[in-house]
Design an enzyme around this catalytic site. Structure first.
Site, PDB file in Angstrom:
ATOM      1  N   HIS A 127      33.175   5.833  37.350  1.00 15.10           N
ATOM      2  CA  HIS A 127      33.884   6.537  38.411  1.00 15.10           C
ATOM      3  C   HIS A 127      33.611   5.960  39.794  1.00 15.10           C
ATOM      4  CE1 HIS A 127      33.981  10.205  35.499  1.00 15.10           C
ATOM      5  NE2 HIS A 127      34.932   9.327  35.245  1.00 15.10           N
ATOM      6  N   CYS A 135      40.672  -0.060  51.151  1.00 19.91           N
ATOM      7  CA  CYS A 135      41.793   0.237  52.033  1.00 19.91           C
ATOM      8  C   CYS A 135      42.877   1.010  51.291  1.00 19.91           C
ATOM      9  CB  CYS A 135      42.372  -1.067  52.598  1.00 19.91           C
ATOM     10  SG  CYS A 135      43.697  -0.786  53.797  1.00 19.91           S
TER      11      CYS A 135
HETATM   12  C1  BV8 Z   1      42.446  10.310  34.275  1.00 18.74           C
HETATM   13  C2  BV8 Z   1      34.040  10.631  41.024  1.00 18.74           C
HETATM   14  C3  BV8 Z   1      44.635   9.766  33.815  1.00 18.74           C
HETATM   15  C4  BV8 Z   1      34.457  11.378  42.260  1.00 18.74           C
HETATM   16  C5  BV8 Z   1      34.731  12.064  39.167  1.00 18.74           C
HETATM   17  C6  BV8 Z   1      42.266  15.044  28.916  1.00 18.74           C
HETATM   18  C7  BV8 Z   1      42.230  13.695  28.672  1.00 18.74           C
HETATM   19  C8  BV8 Z   1      42.221  12.786  29.727  1.00 18.74           C
HETATM   20  C9  BV8 Z   1      42.210  13.241  31.050  1.00 18.74           C
HETATM   21  C10 BV8 Z   1      42.241  14.585  31.270  1.00 18.74           C
HETATM   22  C11 BV8 Z   1      42.283  15.478  30.219  1.00 18.74           C
HETATM   23  N1  BV8 Z   1      42.342  16.714  30.752  1.00 18.74           N
HETATM   24  C12 BV8 Z   1      42.321  16.618  32.101  1.00 18.74           C
HETATM   25  C13 BV8 Z   1      42.266  15.348  32.440  1.00 18.74           C
HETATM   26  C14 BV8 Z   1      42.221  14.856  33.795  1.00 18.74           C
HETATM   27  C15 BV8 Z   1      40.812  14.713  34.343  1.00 18.74           C
HETATM   28  C16 BV8 Z   1      39.766  15.549  33.694  1.00 18.74           C
HETATM   29  O1  BV8 Z   1      39.052  15.087  32.810  1.00 18.74           O
HETATM   30  N2  BV8 Z   1      39.657  16.787  34.155  1.00 18.74           N
HETATM   31  C17 BV8 Z   1      38.640  17.675  33.647  1.00 18.74           C
HETATM   32  C18 BV8 Z   1      38.175  18.596  34.765  1.00 18.74           C
HETATM   33  C19 BV8 Z   1      39.206  18.436  32.477  1.00 18.74           C
HETATM   34  N3  BV8 Z   1      40.432  13.342  34.254  1.00 18.74           N
HETATM   35  C20 BV8 Z   1      40.830  12.501  35.219  1.00 18.74           C
HETATM   36  O2  BV8 Z   1      41.559  12.819  36.130  1.00 18.74           O
HETATM   37  C21 BV8 Z   1      40.363  11.068  35.078  1.00 18.74           C
HETATM   38  N4  BV8 Z   1      41.492  10.229  35.178  1.00 18.74           N
HETATM   39  O3  BV8 Z   1      42.421  10.990  33.295  1.00 18.74           O
HETATM   40  O4  BV8 Z   1      43.488   9.561  34.617  1.00 18.74           O
HETATM   41  C22 BV8 Z   1      45.517   8.678  34.137  1.00 18.74           C
HETATM   42  C23 BV8 Z   1      45.784   7.766  33.121  1.00 18.74           C
HETATM   43  C24 BV8 Z   1      46.648   6.764  33.422  1.00 18.74           C
HETATM   44  C25 BV8 Z   1      47.220   6.669  34.687  1.00 18.74           C
HETATM   45  C26 BV8 Z   1      46.914   7.585  35.693  1.00 18.74           C
HETATM   46  C27 BV8 Z   1      46.053   8.594  35.419  1.00 18.74           C
HETATM   47  C28 BV8 Z   1      39.437  10.701  36.234  1.00 18.74           C
HETATM   48  C29 BV8 Z   1      38.226  11.575  36.218  1.00 18.74           C
HETATM   49  C30 BV8 Z   1      37.206  11.061  37.248  1.00 18.74           C
HETATM   50  C31 BV8 Z   1      37.039  12.076  38.352  1.00 18.74           C
HETATM   51  N5  BV8 Z   1      35.966  11.644  39.248  1.00 18.74           N
HETATM   52  N6  BV8 Z   1      33.746  11.586  39.956  1.00 18.74           N
HETATM   53  C32 BV8 Z   1      33.321  12.154  42.846  1.00 18.74           C
HETATM   54  O5  BV8 Z   1      32.208  12.171  42.298  1.00 18.74           O
HETATM   55  O6  BV8 Z   1      33.549  12.757  43.924  1.00 18.74           O
HETATM   56  S1  BV8 Z   1      34.360  13.217  38.012  1.00 18.74           S
HETATM   57  C33 BV8 Z   1      32.868  13.925  38.394  1.00 18.74           C
HETATM   58  O7  BV8 Z   1      32.828  15.159  37.729  1.00 18.74           O
HETATM   59  C34 BV8 Z   1      31.690  13.174  37.855  1.00 18.74           C
HETATM   60  O8  BV8 Z   1      31.840  11.798  37.977  1.00 18.74           O
HETATM   61  C35 BV8 Z   1      31.603  13.611  36.423  1.00 18.74           C
HETATM   62  O9  BV8 Z   1      32.441  12.844  35.611  1.00 18.74           O
HETATM   63  C36 BV8 Z   1      32.182  14.996  36.501  1.00 18.74           C
HETATM   64  C37 BV8 Z   1      31.091  16.041  36.497  1.00 18.74           C
HETATM   65  O10 BV8 Z   1      30.558  16.032  35.230  1.00 18.74           O
HETATM   66  P1  BV8 Z   1      28.989  15.925  35.027  1.00 18.74           P
HETATM   67  O11 BV8 Z   1      28.493  14.667  35.619  1.00 18.74           O
HETATM   68  O12 BV8 Z   1      28.766  16.173  33.609  1.00 18.74           O
HETATM   69  O13 BV8 Z   1      28.398  17.085  35.926  1.00 18.74           O
HETATM   70  P2  BV8 Z   1      28.455  18.643  35.643  1.00 18.74           P
HETATM   71  O14 BV8 Z   1      27.999  19.285  36.886  1.00 18.74           O
HETATM   72  O15 BV8 Z   1      29.775  19.004  35.037  1.00 18.74           O
HETATM   73  O16 BV8 Z   1      27.366  18.867  34.507  1.00 18.74           O
HETATM   74  C38 BV8 Z   1      26.024  18.588  34.780  1.00 18.74           C
HETATM   75  C39 BV8 Z   1      25.301  18.680  33.447  1.00 18.74           C
HETATM   76  O17 BV8 Z   1      23.923  18.387  33.646  1.00 18.74           O
HETATM   77  C40 BV8 Z   1      25.370  20.048  32.834  1.00 18.74           C
HETATM   78  O18 BV8 Z   1      25.565  19.934  31.446  1.00 18.74           O
HETATM   79  C41 BV8 Z   1      23.980  20.636  33.120  1.00 18.74           C
HETATM   80  O19 BV8 Z   1      23.561  21.546  32.116  1.00 18.74           O
HETATM   81  C42 BV8 Z   1      23.139  19.404  33.069  1.00 18.74           C
HETATM   82  N7  BV8 Z   1      21.913  19.421  33.889  1.00 18.74           N
HETATM   83  C43 BV8 Z   1      21.716  20.029  35.083  1.00 18.74           C
HETATM   84  N8  BV8 Z   1      20.470  19.750  35.534  1.00 18.74           N
HETATM   85  C44 BV8 Z   1      19.889  18.923  34.601  1.00 18.74           C
HETATM   86  C45 BV8 Z   1      20.805  18.725  33.550  1.00 18.74           C
HETATM   87  N9  BV8 Z   1      20.518  17.970  32.476  1.00 18.74           N
HETATM   88  C46 BV8 Z   1      19.291  17.395  32.433  1.00 18.74           C
HETATM   89  N10 BV8 Z   1      18.368  17.540  33.405  1.00 18.74           N
HETATM   90  C47 BV8 Z   1      18.625  18.291  34.497  1.00 18.74           C
HETATM   91  N11 BV8 Z   1      17.678  18.449  35.446  1.00 18.74           N
END
Ligand code: BV8
Length: 319
Positions: A127, A135
């Site tokens: 990501h 740009c």
């Molecule tokens: C795309 C950068 C299509 C920006 C990020 C189904 C299939 C395909 C796509 C989709 C789909 N359904 C929906 C989509 C679209 C979407 C998506 O997945 N949405 C989700 C919400 C359902 N996906 C996209 O848009 C992707 N692109 O599909 O493009 C396409 C194809 C062709 C042409 C055009 C378009 C792009 C997704 C990338 C988004 N950018 N980051 C930024 O950071 O500002 S995503 C961002 O959120 C992160 O990078 C990461 O991926 C995500 C967060 O997830 P986690 O890192 O897991 O964090 P989270 O807080 O959720 O969880 C933390 C975990 O840690 C928890 O489990 C917790 O219990 C645990 N934890 C906490 N503390 C600890 C711990 N574990 C261990 N130790 C600790 N101390």
């Protein structure tokens, strides 16, 4: 000293298996950086002022309010630069040095794996990075990496009274960090106001004080991260896919991710399809990955900063 939350039998079977592994993947999420003081996206961490982080991480949000989105990213750049890699980041870097067939896929944009000296040829940023800018002008392909200026332009300076991230081993989920970084705090007399607090007025900034392209001169620069609705970098995806296709995979470590974002989360099943067993490291017992655990998989509950160096010790020694 052994981390008490790891059942001895699981540690034994995992260590035995790990010693025989050649081709290994790791998929990292925000949880690996939680004990470095950086909040995760879920729960309080997902809020910045009263915005859900995922609402700001979109091209539409940037199009509509580039100043608000830049203030969000400038704040995250600032916090990431103040944070330090933790022992999990260092442990994975050490594993990569000892095993050239180990590749880390990171969803994180915070730069902590890089600052832990993870070999860059074995680190795939799915990501992008907070420290790459590019740009937005259609006709300009300018981008630059390793842009660590903080603030990136004077107008995006973080107000002086913002509390710094407090790396803390006792705030293992980053929730406390989240509260101090993104949640709104009850603010009593004399307490530091936090820019993420809605009561701190965010002054609207005119586009001309935001970062601009030094090449085409008129394009607005944007953070070099992948926003929701944007494709992942094809060069990176091709490298990952060709590595995965070049042989069976013995193990995938799924560390600190809720496995909700695609296509990143799909790498777990892709690795399984290539023969991998799965080891999940997560604070939350329910976050076992998009398709759950199979017989022969492992789930290690606890802070990645403590668990990861422990479960890799058999191969990397003490780090
Ligand atoms: C795309 C950068 C299509 C920006 C990020 C189904 C299939 C395909 C796509 C989709 C789909 N359904 C929906 C989509 C679209 C979407 C998506 O997945 N949405 C989700 C919400 C359902 N996906 C996209 O848009 C992707 N692109 O599909 O493009 C396409 C194809 C062709 C042409 C055009 C378009 C792009 C997704 C990338 C988004 N950018 N980051 C930024 O950071 O500002 S995503 C961002 O959120 C992160 O990078 C990461 O991926 C995500 C967060 O997830 P986690 O890192 O897991 O964090 P989270 O807080 O959720 O969880 C933390 C975990 O840690 C928890 O489990 C917790 O219990 C645990 N934890 C906490 N503390 C600890 C711990 N574990 C261990 N130790 C600790 N101390």
């Amino acid at each position: 000293m052994a981390v008490s939350t790891i059942p001895a039998a699981d540690l034994r079977t995992f260590s035995e298996y790990l010693k025989g592994c050649k081709r290994i993947l790791a998929l990292l999420g925000a949880g690996i950086s939680a004990s470095s003081g950086l909040p995760t996206f879920r729960g309080v961490g997902g809020l910045w002022r009263s915005y859900d982080a995922t609402d700001l991480a979109t091209p539409e949000a940037f199009e509509a309010n580039p100043d608000l989105v830049w203030q969000f990213y400038s704040y995250r750049r600032h916090m990431a630069l103040k944070a330090q890699p933790n022992r999990a980041h260092y442990a994975l870097a050490e594993l990569a040095r000892r095993n050239k067939d180990f590749v880390t896929l990171s969803q994180n944009v915070d730069g902590l794996s890089q600052r832990a000296n993870h070999p860059l040829s074995q680190l795939r940023l799915l990501h992008g990075s907070l420290f790459t800018v590019k740009c937005t002008s259609f006709y300009c392909s300018y981008s630059r990496e390793n842009e660590f200026a903080d603030p990136i332009v004077p107008a995006l300076a973080i107000p002086k009274n913002v509390p710094e991230p407090k790396p803390s081993t006792d705030d293992k989920t980053g929730e406390e960090a989240s509260k101090s970084l993104y949640g709104t705090l009850g603010v009593s007399e004399g307490e530091e106001l936090d820019i993420s607090d809605d009561r701190v007025p965010l002054s609207p900034l005119s586009p001309d004080v935001l970062p601009h392209c030094p090449e085409c001169k008129d394009g607005l620069l944007r953070p070099g991260v992948v926003w929701f609705g944007e494709s992942l970098p094809s060069h990176t995806i091709n490298l990952v896919d060709s590595w995965m296709k070049s042989g069976p995979i013995d193990l995938i470590l799924v560390i600190g991710t809720s496995s909700r974002v695609y296509p990143a989360a799909s790498y777990v099943d892709k690795a399984r399809a290539r023969g991998a067993r799965v080891a999940v490291v997560n604070m939350d017992r329910n976050d076992v990955g998009s398709s759950g655990l199979n017989p022969g998989d492992w789930f290690f509950q606890g802070d990645a900063g403590a668990i990861v160096p422990e479960i890799l010790k058999e191969v990397i020694g003490e780090i």
